[in-house]
Design a protein around this motif. Structure first.
Motif, PDB file in Angstrom:
ATOM      1  N   GLU A 139       0.833  -1.205   0.000  1.00  0.00           N
ATOM      2  CA  GLU A 139       0.000   0.000   0.000  1.00  0.00           C
ATOM      3  C   GLU A 139       0.867   1.254   0.000  1.00  0.00           C
ATOM      4  OE1 GLU A 139      -3.637   2.069   2.584  1.00  0.00           O
ATOM      5  OE2 GLU A 139      -2.624   0.275   3.333  1.00  0.00           O
ATOM      6  N   THR A 140       1.905   1.269   0.831  1.00  0.00           N
ATOM      7  CA  THR A 140       2.798   2.424   0.882  1.00  0.00           C
ATOM      8  C   THR A 140       3.554   2.583  -0.430  1.00  0.00           C
ATOM      9  OG1 THR A 140       3.065   2.258   3.270  1.00  0.00           O
ATOM     10  CG2 THR A 140       4.791   3.423   2.068  1.00  0.00           C
ATOM     11  N   LEU A 141       4.034   1.477  -0.976  1.00  0.00           N
ATOM     12  CA  LEU A 141       4.779   1.545  -2.227  1.00  0.00           C
ATOM     13  C   LEU A 141       3.903   2.074  -3.360  1.00  0.00           C
ATOM     14  CD1 LEU A 141       6.731  -1.806  -1.898  1.00  0.00           C
ATOM     15  CD2 LEU A 141       7.717   0.489  -1.785  1.00  0.00           C
ATOM     16  N   ARG A 142       2.662   1.656  -3.404  1.00  0.00           N
ATOM     17  CA  ARG A 142       1.742   2.191  -4.409  1.00  0.00           C
ATOM     18  C   ARG A 142       1.542   3.693  -4.222  1.00  0.00           C
ATOM     19  NH1 ARG A 142      -1.298  -2.680  -3.370  1.00  0.00           N
ATOM     20  NH2 ARG A 142      -1.255  -4.045  -5.217  1.00  0.00           N
ATOM     21  N   ASP A 143       1.390   4.099  -2.979  1.00  0.00           N
ATOM     22  CA  ASP A 143       1.116   5.509  -2.690  1.00  0.00           C
ATOM     23  C   ASP A 143       2.252   6.426  -3.142  1.00  0.00           C
ATOM     24  OD1 ASP A 143      -1.331   4.893  -1.604  1.00  0.00           O
ATOM     25  OD2 ASP A 143      -0.664   4.990   0.487  1.00  0.00           O
ATOM     26  N   VAL A 144       3.496   5.921  -3.086  1.00  0.00           N
ATOM     27  CA  VAL A 144       4.637   6.770  -3.478  1.00  0.00           C
ATOM     28  C   VAL A 144       5.022   6.561  -4.936  1.00  0.00           C
ATOM     29  CG1 VAL A 144       5.510   6.928  -1.131  1.00  0.00           C
ATOM     30  CG2 VAL A 144       6.377   5.116  -2.650  1.00  0.00           C
ATOM     31  N   GLY A 145       4.280   5.727  -5.655  1.00  0.00           N
ATOM     32  CA  GLY A 145       4.480   5.612  -7.091  1.00  0.00           C
ATOM     33  C   GLY A 145       5.469   4.574  -7.558  1.00  0.00           C
ATOM     34  N   VAL A 146       5.804   3.609  -6.710  1.00  0.00           N
ATOM     35  CA  VAL A 146       6.686   2.522  -7.129  1.00  0.00           C
ATOM     36  C   VAL A 146       5.927   1.606  -8.092  1.00  0.00           C
ATOM     37  CG1 VAL A 146       7.901   0.451  -6.341  1.00  0.00           C
ATOM     38  CG2 VAL A 146       8.137   2.601  -5.083  1.00  0.00           C
ATOM     39  N   ASN A 147       6.623   1.135  -9.129  1.00  0.00           N
ATOM     40  CA  ASN A 147       5.986   0.300 -10.148  1.00  0.00           C
ATOM     41  C   ASN A 147       6.212  -1.191  -9.946  1.00  0.00           C
ATOM     42  OD1 ASN A 147       7.141   2.980 -11.513  1.00  0.00           O
ATOM     43  ND2 ASN A 147       5.150   2.501 -12.421  1.00  0.00           N
ATOM     44  N   VAL A 148       7.384  -1.557  -9.413  1.00  0.00           N
ATOM     45  CA  VAL A 148       7.732  -2.963  -9.214  1.00  0.00           C
ATOM     46  C   VAL A 148       8.354  -3.114  -7.835  1.00  0.00           C
ATOM     47  CG1 VAL A 148       9.173  -4.887  -9.986  1.00  0.00           C
ATOM     48  CG2 VAL A 148       8.137  -3.361 -11.679  1.00  0.00           C
TER      49      VAL A 148
END
Length: 300
Positions: free
Chosen positions: A226-235
């Motif tokens: 969830e955090t990674l998605r929020d900061v725009g990480v793709n993989v």
């Protein structure tokens, strides 16, 4: 059954499309083809082949001792069994830029969907250990340009990994990431970023997809999807997670077997024969065999 139902080109195209979707792709690290089947069945978006895991599987430290032949063979075995795209760690390209160019074509032939090339000096070290060094920026750019120029399938993803963050700070990592993207990298792998804020800064610095390494016992905070998605990480990759769990179980099982003189206390914790056969698709093989061959003896 046998091999993936999809061609390597189809898997590469799907990987490209998924990267362009803006969603987060989760790639657990497979330590063998069987674990790649488990990753596929569990519903993940891709499979990662870690250089550290491959080295460990050969009982070697992750310091650049493996060869292109060893890496391409094992990565190809893993890519063969899954319909998911497989991304492989190609270390520093296994030599000079010309070697890097050959590496890309060998990995294409092996069925991989992409690879990452790093900017460390050989002999390399694990990206979350101290004592590593990176090559000057012009040398790092030559590696990526060689990789981009060598590929024949335009959907093969070339990811540039940079280890500058731990040596020169976040600002230097952002600058190098921009230069690597300009040199032809399709994706940036900023190794050993400290926290979500640093991933967010990297996201703002480049226009290409970025990759987060959520390895245990390292320098990065273990962030949720969830955090990674929020900061725009793709993989996001989990390179050594499954191997560490498996080897932990192996070590404990050997202790029990040595102490008890029997594996009886371990049986309930094992994957059953039926579960293994189900994962392998054993029944599908048997069904196929009956359509092409009869075991019934017939006298001529």
């Amino acid at each position: 059954m046998l091999h993936s139902r999809l061609t390597a080109q189809a898997k590469r195209g799907a990987f490209r499309a998924a990267l362009a979707s803006g969603d987060l792709l989760r790639l657990p690290g497979a330590f063998n083809p069987l674990s790649a089947l488990a990753i596929t069945r569990a519903g993940f978006e891709g499979v990662y082949v870690s250089g550290a895991v491959l080295s460990a599987d050969l009982a070697l430290p992750d310091i650049g001792l493996t060869t292109l032949t060893e890496v391409s063979r094992r990565a190809g075995e893993i890519a063969r069994v899954t319909d998911l795209p497989a991304l492989v760690d190609a270390d520093t390209g296994f030599g000079e830029p010309l070697n890097t160019a050959r590496t890309i074509q060998v990995l294409e032939d092996a069925g991989l969907a992409g690879c990452h090339i790093e900017d460390q000096v050989n002999p390399k070290r694990c990206g979350h250990l101290d004592g590593k060094s990176v090559v000057p920026l012009p040398d790092a750019l030559r590696r990526i340009r060689a990789a981009a120029d060598a590929r024949r399938d335009p959907d093969f993803v070339i990811c540039a990994r940079t280890d500058v963050r731990a040596l020169e700070g976040l600002g230097a990592a952002l600058d190098r990431a921009r230069a690597l993207a300009d040199a032809g990298a399709d994706m940036i792998f900023p190794e050993a970023l400290a926290n979500a804020a640093e991933f967010e800064a990297m996201r703002k610095a480049v226009d290409v997809p970025i990759l987060a390494n959520m390895t245990e016992f390292g320098k990065s905070t273990l962030l949720t999807t969830e955090t990674l998605r929020d900061v725009g990480v793709n993989v996001v990759i989990y390179p050594v997670t499954l191997l560490r769990l498996a080897m932990g179980a192996v070590t404990e099982a050997l202790s029990v077997l040595a102490a008890d003189g029997t594996q009886a206390a371990l049986v309930e914790r094992m994957q059953t024969r039926g579960e293994l056969y189900d994962l392998l698709g054993y029944a599908d093989y048997a069904k196929f065999d009956t359509t092409v061959f009869s075991h019934a003896y017939r006298e001529q």
